[in-house]
Design a protein around this motif. Structure first.
Motif, PDB file in Angstrom:
ATOM      1  N   TYR A   1      26.349  46.603  39.620  1.00 51.04           N
ATOM      2  CA  TYR A   1      27.669  46.393  39.003  1.00 51.04           C
ATOM      3  C   TYR A   1      28.747  47.135  39.772  1.00 51.04           C
ATOM      4  O   TYR A   1      29.886  46.700  39.844  1.00 51.04           O
ATOM      5  CB  TYR A   1      27.758  46.888  37.557  1.00 51.04           C
ATOM      6  N   SER A   2      28.372  48.315  40.299  1.00 46.07           N
ATOM      7  CA  SER A   2      29.391  49.169  40.904  1.00 46.07           C
ATOM      8  C   SER A   2      30.016  48.487  42.130  1.00 46.07           C
ATOM      9  O   SER A   2      31.111  48.839  42.551  1.00 46.07           O
ATOM     10  CB  SER A   2      28.813  50.533  41.279  1.00 46.07           C
ATOM     11  N   ALA A   3      29.289  47.501  42.694  1.00 43.28           N
ATOM     12  CA  ALA A   3      29.848  46.779  43.825  1.00 43.28           C
ATOM     13  C   ALA A   3      31.140  46.079  43.419  1.00 43.28           C
ATOM     14  O   ALA A   3      32.082  45.965  44.204  1.00 43.28           O
ATOM     15  CB  ALA A   3      28.839  45.759  44.339  1.00 43.28           C
TER      16      ALA A   3
ATOM     17  N   ILE B   1      42.891  52.359  37.880  1.00 41.21           N
ATOM     18  CA  ILE B   1      42.452  52.212  39.271  1.00 41.21           C
ATOM     19  C   ILE B   1      41.660  53.445  39.681  1.00 41.21           C
ATOM     20  O   ILE B   1      41.893  54.550  39.181  1.00 41.21           O
ATOM     21  CB  ILE B   1      43.654  52.062  40.225  1.00 41.21           C
ATOM     22  N   GLY B   2      40.724  53.256  40.575  1.00 37.55           N
ATOM     23  CA  GLY B   2      39.984  54.393  41.108  1.00 37.55           C
ATOM     24  C   GLY B   2      38.610  54.529  40.482  1.00 37.55           C
ATOM     25  O   GLY B   2      38.263  53.817  39.537  1.00 37.55           O
TER      26      GLY B   2
ATOM     27  N   VAL C   1      38.179  43.946  33.247  1.00 38.35           N
ATOM     28  CA  VAL C   1      39.567  43.567  32.989  1.00 38.35           C
ATOM     29  C   VAL C   1      39.902  43.744  31.507  1.00 38.35           C
ATOM     30  O   VAL C   1      40.933  44.310  31.135  1.00 38.35           O
ATOM     31  CB  VAL C   1      39.824  42.108  33.441  1.00 38.35           C
ATOM     32  N   ALA C   2      38.970  43.289  30.657  1.00 37.32           N
ATOM     33  CA  ALA C   2      39.217  43.338  29.214  1.00 37.32           C
ATOM     34  C   ALA C   2      39.394  44.772  28.726  1.00 37.32           C
ATOM     35  O   ALA C   2      40.129  45.041  27.778  1.00 37.32           O
ATOM     36  CB  ALA C   2      38.060  42.666  28.477  1.00 37.32           C
TER      37      ALA C   2
ATOM     38  N   THR D   1      36.902  46.013  43.109  1.00 34.50           N
ATOM     39  CA  THR D   1      38.072  45.208  42.739  1.00 34.50           C
ATOM     40  C   THR D   1      39.126  46.029  42.012  1.00 34.50           C
ATOM     41  O   THR D   1      40.262  45.603  41.900  1.00 34.50           O
ATOM     42  CB  THR D   1      37.657  44.025  41.848  1.00 34.50           C
ATOM     43  N   VAL D   2      38.758  47.167  41.452  1.00 34.72           N
ATOM     44  CA  VAL D   2      39.788  48.025  40.855  1.00 34.72           C
ATOM     45  C   VAL D   2      40.023  49.246  41.733  1.00 34.72           C
ATOM     46  O   VAL D   2      40.410  50.309  41.260  1.00 34.72           O
ATOM     47  CB  VAL D   2      39.452  48.457  39.399  1.00 34.72           C
ATOM     48  N   GLY D   3      39.740  49.078  43.001  1.00 36.79           N
ATOM     49  CA  GLY D   3      40.030  50.141  43.950  1.00 36.79           C
ATOM     50  C   GLY D   3      39.173  51.372  43.775  1.00 36.79           C
ATOM     51  O   GLY D   3      39.601  52.487  44.057  1.00 36.79           O
TER      52      GLY D   3
END
Lengths: 245, 338
Positions: A161-163, A88-89, A74-75, A167-169
Motif C-alpha cells: 500500500y505504501s507504494a 502531504i508527506g 483521499v476520503a 501520490t500524497v508526496g
C-alpha cells in the motif's frame, strides 16, 4: 543516472517506506488485535455474545476492507489533516495506511483466535477465570504463532500500500519506482527498487516465519488429536490486494 | 456434597429443541467417588458441566458444598464474581486435558493460582508440591506436547487440585487413554479421594471405570437417571441394569424346557456351597453357563448363571430354596415366553 546520484534517493526512499510501514504496523496491531478479539468474543457462542455489536463491527470491518486504498487515502484527507495537521508527506500517509490495515489485521486476528481450542477457554472458566483472564492467559498466548504470522502478512501488505502513498508526496520506494523508473525511463533505478523491495519482503517473511515456528515448536496442541495449524504465512491473495489497492 | 434437583437443560437451535437433561436429581455424598455412566448423547456431559455452571441449566438447582450455585449465577450469560469464586473451589479434569500448549507443565499448574491471585513464590512452591503428588516432579519444565497422554492427564489433575478443591469433576478423564494408563489414572484419583477426602464426581461410558473406583453409580439414559445408588445397593436390586452391566455373565439356554437363573452372591453367602446343596436336596442336574467373582467397590461379589432342567413352573421350589439362602435370584425368561 549514476550510483552516486541514485544512492541518496534510494536511502531516503527506504527510510520513508520503513517509517511509514513501521508506524502503521504498530497502529494496525494495536487497533486490530482488540478489534479481532472483539469479533470473536461477541460472536454467537462467544464469551461476550452480542449479536448487534458483532454485526456492526463486522460490517464496519468489511466496508473498510473493501475500500480501495487510494480512495481511502483521499476520503480520509479531512481526518488526516485534523490528526497530523497536513495531508502531504509521510506522516500524513501513515493515517490512511493504518486505518486501512486495522480491519485487515483484525480479520487475520479473528481467524487465528478462532483456532484456539474451546476446551482451553472452558478450562480457565472452570478455574474461575473471567473473560479478561481468558483473553490474556488463553486466547492471545495460544494463538501467538498465528498472530505473528498475521503480523508478517500485514507488514508485507502495508509495504504494497505504501507504494501508493507516493501520490500524497510521502516518498518511499514505490514512489521512486513510479517517478523515476516509469515517468523518467530510469530503468536501472526501477530494477534496483524492485530488487530492494524483494529483499526487504523476503527478510520480513523469513523473520516472521522463524519467530512463529520457534514459538510453535515448543508448544503444539496438548490434546490427543492435533489440529493442523497453518504454519506458513499466507501471502495476501490477489483478491485481498485488489480489495485494498 | 453435590446435590442437583430437577436439573433440566434444553438446547435450542434453529427452532428445534433438544432436551439434554430432563429433571435430574443427583446426590453425591461427601468423600465418595460417584460415577455417572451412560452412552454418548445420554446427557452426562451436560450434567457435569451444569454442576459448575459452565452450562446454564434451563431449570433446577445445583448445590455444591452447601452453596446454591444456580442462585449465584445471576441472570446474565456471564459468570459473576461469586460464581467464579465458587468455581475456583471445584476442580475439573477433561477428556482432552485442555492444557495450554504455550506454557510449561509447572506454569499450567500455576494457572489457577494466578487466577486466585497467589503470589509468585507461593505459586511455584504449590505447583511443585502438586506435581510431586501426581508423580511428575521431573517434568515441571517440559511442555505439554512433550508428554504422553497419561502424563498430560496427571498435569490436568494437579492443575485441578491447585485451588484446594473439595470437589473434583472428571469429564471422561480416562476416555482418551489406553487401558494401562487408564488404570494408573483411576488409581491416582482413588488415592487422592482417600488422602485428601476429595469428593469425586466422574462421568464415563466405560463400565470398568465405575467398577474399579466408584462407591456409587448412576445410569443415565436420554437425559434421565434411571438407576442410582451405592454399588452394593445396585447389586441387591433385582433386574438392575447397572448391576448386570457391572457384573456381566454370559450364556444362553441350551434348549427348550430349561430354566436359566442368575444367582448373585454377596457378603457371607458367597462362601456357602449352595449349588451343590441345591443339587443334592432336589436331585437335579445343574449346568453352569457362566460365572464370575470379583471385587466391586470394595465388595466381594459373585455372580453365576445356572440352568435347571424343566420349565419355570417345574422349578419354583428349587428357586425358592435359593432365595431362602439369602441369594439374589433373577430368573431369565426364555425368549417368546411370557
Amino acid at each position: 543516472m549514476t550510483w552516486s546520484e541514485m544512492q541518496p534517493l534510494l536511502s531516503q526512499a527506504c527510510g520513508d517506506t520503513l517509517y511509514m510501514v513501521g508506524w502503521s504496523t504498530l497502529i494496525a496491531v494495536a487497533g486490530g488485535l482488540p478489534l479481532g478479539l472483539l469479533l470473536v468474543l461477541t460472536d454467537k457462542g462467544g464469551l461476550l455474545q452480542n449479536v448487534v455489536a458483532n454485526k456492526v463491527t463486522g460490517q464496519i470491518v468489511n466496508i473498510a476492507r473493501s475500500m480501495p486504498f487510494i480512495i481511502l487515502m483521499v476520503a480520509l484527507m479531512g481526518f488526516t489533516r485534523t490528526i497530523t495537521g497536513t495531508t502531504i508527506g509521510r506522516e500524513a500517509a501513515i493515517v490512511p495506511l493504518a486505518i486501512g490495515a486495522v480491519p485487515f489485521f483484525a480479520r487475520l486476528v479473528e481467524t487465528a483466535v478462532r483456532e484456539v481450542d474451546g476446551g482451553l477457554v472452558e478450562a480457565v472458566q472452570s478455574m474461575g477465570g473471567n473473560t479478561w483472564t481468558v483473553v490474556r492467559k488463553v486466547l492471545v498466548p495460544e494463538s501467538l504463532p498465528s498472530l505473528i504470522s498475521s503480523t508478517t502478512t500485514t507488514v508485507v501488505a502495508l509495504i504494497g500500500y505504501s507504494a501508493m502513498a507516493g501520490t500524497v508526496g510521502a516518498g518511499g520506494l514505490g514512489d521512486i519506482a513510479i517517478r523515476y523508473g516509469y515517468q523518467r525511463f530510469e530503468t536501472d533505478l526501477m530494477w534496483i527498487t524492485v530488487a530492494i523491495l524483494a529483499v526487504v519482503i523476503s527478510l520480513i517473511q523469513f523473520a516472521g516465519d522463524w519467530a512463529a515456528r520457534s514459538l510453535h515448536r515448543r508448544g503444539g496442541r496438548s490434546g490427543p488429536a492435533p489440529k493442523l495449524r497453518l504454519l506458513k504465512t499466507k501471502e495476501p491473495t490477489a483478491a485481498d490486494v485488489s480489495k485494498v489497492a | 456434597m453435590i446435590t442437583t434437583t430437577g436439573l433440566t437443560k434444553v438446547y435450542r437451535s434453529r427452532g428445534r429443541e433438544v432436551t439434554a437433561l430432563d429433571g435430574v436429581d443427583l446426590h453425591v455424598r461427601e468423600g465418595e467417588v460417584y460415577g455417572v455412566i451412560g452412552q454418548s448423547g445420554a446427557g452426562k456431559s451436560s450434567l457435569i458441566r451444569c454442576v459448575n455452571l459452565l452450562e446454564r441449566p434451563t431449570a433446577g438447582t445445583v448445590t455444591v458444598a452447601g452453596r446454591d450455585l444456580t442462585a449465584l449465577a445471576g441472570r446474565g450469560p456471564r459468570a459473576g464474581r461469586e460464581l467464579r469464586q465458587a468455581r475456583s473451589r471445584i476442580g475439573m479434569v477433561f477428556q482432552h486435558f485442555n492444557l495450554l500448549s504455550s506454557r510449561t507443565v509447572q506454569d499450567n499448574v500455576e494457572l489457577p493460582l494466578e487466577i486466585l491471585g497467589v503470589s509468585g513464590r507461593e505459586r511455584s512452591r504449590k505447583a511443585l508440591d502438586l506435581l510431586d503428588l501426581v508423580g511428575l516432579t521431573d517434568k515441571a519444565k517440559s511442555y505439554p506436547a512433550q508428554l504422553s497422554g497419561g502424563q498430560k492427564q496427571r498435569v490436568g489433575i494437579a492443575r485441578a487440585l491447585a485451588g484446594d478443591p473439595k470437589v473434583l469433576l472428571s469429564d471422561e478423564a480416562t476416555s482418551a487413554l489406553d487401558p494401562e494408563t487408564t488404570r494408573s489414572i483411576l488409581q491416582l484419583l482413588r488415592d487422592l479421594n482417600r488422602q485428601l477426602g476429595l469428593t469425586v464426581l466422574l462421568i464415563t461410558h466405560e463400565m470398568d471405570v465405575v467398577k474399579s473406583i466408584c462407591d456409587s453409580a448412576a445410569l443415565m439414559e436420554r437425559g434421565r437417571i434411571v438407576e442410582s445408588g451405592t454399588v452394593g445397593e445396585l447389586l441387591a436390586t433385582p433386574g438392575s441394569e447397572l448391576a448386570a452391566a457391572l457384573f456381566p455373565v454370559g450364556g444362553e439356554a441350551t434348549g427348550e424346557d430349561r430354566t436359566v437363573v442368575d444367582v448373585t452372591f454377596h457378603g457371607e453367602s458367597s462362601t456357602q456351597p449352595v449349588i451343590s446343596q441345591l443339587s443334592r436336596t432336589y436331585n437335579i442336574d445343574i449346568s453352569i453357563l457362566g460365572a464370575a467373582i470379583d471385587t466391586v467397590g470394595g465388595l466381594q461379589i459373585g455372580r453365576m448363571r445356572i440352568e435347571l432342567p424343566g420349565r419355570y413352573e417345574d422349578n419354583v421350589v428349587p428357586i425358592g430354596f435359593l432365595r431362602e439362602q439369602g441369594l439374589q435370584i433373577d430368573v431369565l425368561l426364555a425368549e417368546g415366553a411370557e
